[in-house]
Design a protein around this motif. Structure first.
Motif, PDB file in Angstrom:
ATOM      1  N   ALA A 124      44.483  36.788  53.576  1.00  0.00           N
ATOM      2  CA  ALA A 124      45.905  37.593  53.114  1.00  0.00           C
ATOM      3  C   ALA A 124      45.593  38.791  51.759  1.00  0.00           C
ATOM      4  N   SER A 125      46.139  39.210  51.671  1.00  0.00           N
ATOM      5  CA  SER A 125      45.827  39.786  50.558  1.00  0.00           C
ATOM      6  C   SER A 125      46.034  39.458  49.512  1.00  0.00           C
ATOM      7  N   LYS A 126      44.473  39.876  47.557  1.00  0.00           N
ATOM      8  CA  LYS A 126      44.331  38.707  47.204  1.00  0.00           C
ATOM      9  C   LYS A 126      45.939  38.848  45.647  1.00  0.00           C
ATOM     10  N   ASP A 127      45.794  37.069  45.556  1.00  0.00           N
ATOM     11  CA  ASP A 127      47.700  37.595  44.250  1.00  0.00           C
ATOM     12  C   ASP A 127      47.287  37.719  43.099  1.00  0.00           C
ATOM     13  N   TYR A 128      47.906  38.530  42.483  1.00  0.00           N
ATOM     14  CA  TYR A 128      47.478  39.264  41.312  1.00  0.00           C
ATOM     15  C   TYR A 128      48.760  37.728  40.634  1.00  0.00           C
ATOM     16  N   TYR A 129      48.143  37.661  38.704  1.00  0.00           N
ATOM     17  CA  TYR A 129      48.349  36.444  37.974  1.00  0.00           C
ATOM     18  C   TYR A 129      49.517  37.383  37.386  1.00  0.00           C
ATOM     19  N   SER A 130      50.745  36.476  36.624  1.00  0.00           N
ATOM     20  CA  SER A 130      50.972  37.336  35.236  1.00  0.00           C
ATOM     21  C   SER A 130      50.078  36.688  33.657  1.00  0.00           C
ATOM     22  N   VAL A 131      50.221  37.235  33.005  1.00  0.00           N
ATOM     23  CA  VAL A 131      49.370  37.087  31.680  1.00  0.00           C
ATOM     24  C   VAL A 131      50.065  35.526  31.294  1.00  0.00           C
ATOM     25  N   GLU A 132      51.197  35.278  31.920  1.00  0.00           N
ATOM     26  CA  GLU A 132      51.726  33.810  31.184  1.00  0.00           C
ATOM     27  C   GLU A 132      50.929  33.319  31.468  1.00  0.00           C
ATOM     28  N   ASP A 133      50.902  33.235  33.419  1.00  0.00           N
ATOM     29  CA  ASP A 133      49.756  32.754  34.078  1.00  0.00           C
ATOM     30  C   ASP A 133      48.767  32.256  33.502  1.00  0.00           C
ATOM     31  N   ILE A 134      47.651  33.216  32.782  1.00  0.00           N
ATOM     32  CA  ILE A 134      46.946  33.005  32.101  1.00  0.00           C
ATOM     33  C   ILE A 134      46.644  32.058  30.970  1.00  0.00           C
ATOM     34  N   LEU A 135      48.095  32.428  30.136  1.00  0.00           N
ATOM     35  CA  LEU A 135      48.070  31.349  29.025  1.00  0.00           C
ATOM     36  C   LEU A 135      48.058  30.001  28.933  1.00  0.00           C
ATOM     37  N   LYS A 136      49.358  29.932  30.458  1.00  0.00           N
ATOM     38  CA  LYS A 136      49.430  28.800  30.751  1.00  0.00           C
ATOM     39  C   LYS A 136      48.199  27.916  31.314  1.00  0.00           C
TER      40      LYS A 136
ATOM     41  N   CYS B 163      39.897  50.142  38.776  1.00  0.00           N
ATOM     42  CA  CYS B 163      40.053  49.230  39.397  1.00  0.00           C
ATOM     43  C   CYS B 163      40.362  47.811  39.497  1.00  0.00           C
ATOM     44  N   GLY B 164      40.966  47.619  41.022  1.00  0.00           N
ATOM     45  CA  GLY B 164      41.829  46.254  41.716  1.00  0.00           C
ATOM     46  C   GLY B 164      40.898  45.701  42.063  1.00  0.00           C
ATOM     47  N   ILE B 165      41.191  44.149  42.688  1.00  0.00           N
ATOM     48  CA  ILE B 165      40.185  43.594  43.926  1.00  0.00           C
ATOM     49  C   ILE B 165      40.671  44.265  45.287  1.00  0.00           C
ATOM     50  N   THR B 166      39.032  44.944  45.228  1.00  0.00           N
ATOM     51  CA  THR B 166      39.186  45.470  46.823  1.00  0.00           C
ATOM     52  C   THR B 166      37.879  44.419  46.928  1.00  0.00           C
ATOM     53  N   PRO B 167      37.127  44.310  48.310  1.00  0.00           N
ATOM     54  CA  PRO B 167      36.560  43.708  49.424  1.00  0.00           C
ATOM     55  C   PRO B 167      35.377  43.885  48.832  1.00  0.00           C
ATOM     56  N   THR B 168      34.587  45.224  48.333  1.00  0.00           N
ATOM     57  CA  THR B 168      33.825  44.993  47.153  1.00  0.00           C
ATOM     58  C   THR B 168      33.339  44.702  45.710  1.00  0.00           C
ATOM     59  N   VAL B 169      34.695  43.659  45.228  1.00  0.00           N
ATOM     60  CA  VAL B 169      34.397  43.240  43.825  1.00  0.00           C
ATOM     61  C   VAL B 169      34.597  42.308  44.448  1.00  0.00           C
ATOM     62  N   ALA B 170      34.867  41.368  45.012  1.00  0.00           N
ATOM     63  CA  ALA B 170      35.128  40.360  45.427  1.00  0.00           C
ATOM     64  C   ALA B 170      34.013  40.144  46.140  1.00  0.00           C
ATOM     65  N   LYS B 171      32.552  40.494  47.093  1.00  0.00           N
ATOM     66  CA  LYS B 171      31.851  40.214  47.264  1.00  0.00           C
ATOM     67  C   LYS B 171      30.485  40.422  46.112  1.00  0.00           C
ATOM     68  N   ILE B 172      30.964  41.084  44.868  1.00  0.00           N
ATOM     69  CA  ILE B 172      29.868  41.420  43.559  1.00  0.00           C
ATOM     70  C   ILE B 172      29.927  40.404  43.398  1.00  0.00           C
TER      71      ILE B 172
ATOM     72  N   ALA C 217      34.308  34.307  43.151  1.00  0.00           N
ATOM     73  CA  ALA C 217      34.738  33.474  42.072  1.00  0.00           C
ATOM     74  C   ALA C 217      35.562  34.156  41.263  1.00  0.00           C
ATOM     75  N   VAL C 218      36.083  35.317  42.955  1.00  0.00           N
ATOM     76  CA  VAL C 218      37.610  36.003  42.473  1.00  0.00           C
ATOM     77  C   VAL C 218      38.544  34.651  42.733  1.00  0.00           C
ATOM     78  N   GLU C 219      37.993  33.975  43.695  1.00  0.00           N
ATOM     79  CA  GLU C 219      38.535  33.220  43.906  1.00  0.00           C
ATOM     80  C   GLU C 219      39.374  32.295  42.903  1.00  0.00           C
ATOM     81  N   TYR C 220      38.638  31.666  41.880  1.00  0.00           N
ATOM     82  CA  TYR C 220      39.120  30.722  40.800  1.00  0.00           C
ATOM     83  C   TYR C 220      39.451  31.448  39.457  1.00  0.00           C
TER      84      TYR C 220
END
Length: 245
Positions: free
Chosen positions: A70-82, A128-137, A141-144
């Motif tokens: 499934a497409s990788k979900d982006y988070y909100s800035v508030e999620d990061i601060l939390k 650039c957003g999260i693409t298959p190339t970004v995930a591979k590189i 870590a894109v999972e975390y």
């Protein structure tokens, strides 16, 4: 999603995977662990011939395995601060302004995970957003690492300042970072490959810092700069609290 580490980390993180495809004859190394994990979690696996596999692969670094996720979900800035609040830590965020190279973004995501950053903020446009190339590189870590996409970086910086964060911009005109206190709640801003921070974003920073260079080249790759400065932030945090790694 392609590459052994990327698929393995997606399985480990519990990310929804529709199906895993393995190139015929690639049953060795980490792929064996992936197959076992996929079977235990009910993820379908299909072994296909080289021609069919290569027609599906989007990068040259597939390592004989890819997964339909499934497409990788982006988070909100508030999620990061939390995330920082939940860990009872001062926020440590990377802001990437108009970074366009997927190699740089993937490398920074991998480094961000390694140095314990709470998240990354990128703009929705001209970046650039999260693409298959970004995930591979990123080697999985894109999972975390939480990545937030925002409409306006300058406005987001203003909001972070209201939350008490100190905005540090990486710029050749800044102060030698050896001499700067990088403890406390921090957002480190890294500029794009060609434009740097940009005039408005530079003005929004509380302080600009530079990495001293003694050779003939006057600047560093964005991912390298993010690593050097980010790890000094980590070093200063650890030493200021008397901790060890």
């Amino acid at each position: 999603m392609e590459g052994r580490n990327s698929v393995w980390e997606a399985l480990q993180a519990g990310r929804p995977i529709n199906k895993i495809y393995i190139k015929k004859g690639e049953y060795h190394g980490l792929i064996r662990d992936i197959i076992e994990k996929a079977r235990n979690t009910g993820v379908p696996i299909s072994e296909i011939d080289e021609a069919a596999f290569l027609s599906m692969a989007k990068t040259a670094g597939h390592q004989g395995i890819l997964a339909k996720v499934a497409s990788k979900d982006y988070y909100s800035v508030e999620d990061i601060l939390k995330t920082a609040r939940d860990l009872d830590e001062d926020p440590f965020i990377l802001i990437l302004n108009e970074l366009t190279d997927p190699q740089n973004l993937g490398s920074i995501i991998r480094t961000a995970d390694g140095m314990g950053a709470h998240g990354i903020i990128i703009p929705k446009n001209r970046a650039c957003g999260i693409t298959p190339t970004v995930a591979k590189i990123s080697s999985g870590a894109v999972e975390y690492v939480k990545v937030a996409r925002v409409t306006n970086i300058a406005r987001t910086i203003d909001e972070l300042k209201k939350q008490g964060l100190w905005i540090i911009g990486a710029d050749a005109e800044g102060k030698n970072y050896f001499e700067v206190d990088l403890t406390g709640p921090i957002a480190l801003v890294i500029g794009g490959e060609d434009k740097g921070l940009g005039k408005l974003v530079k003005q929004k920073c509380d302080i600009l810092v530079r990495i001293p260079l003694r050779g003939h080249i006057t600047s560093l790759n964005a991912a390298v700069a993010a690593s050097i400065l980010g790890y000094d932030i980590l070093r200063q945090r650890i030493t200021s609290h008397g901790q060890t790694i």
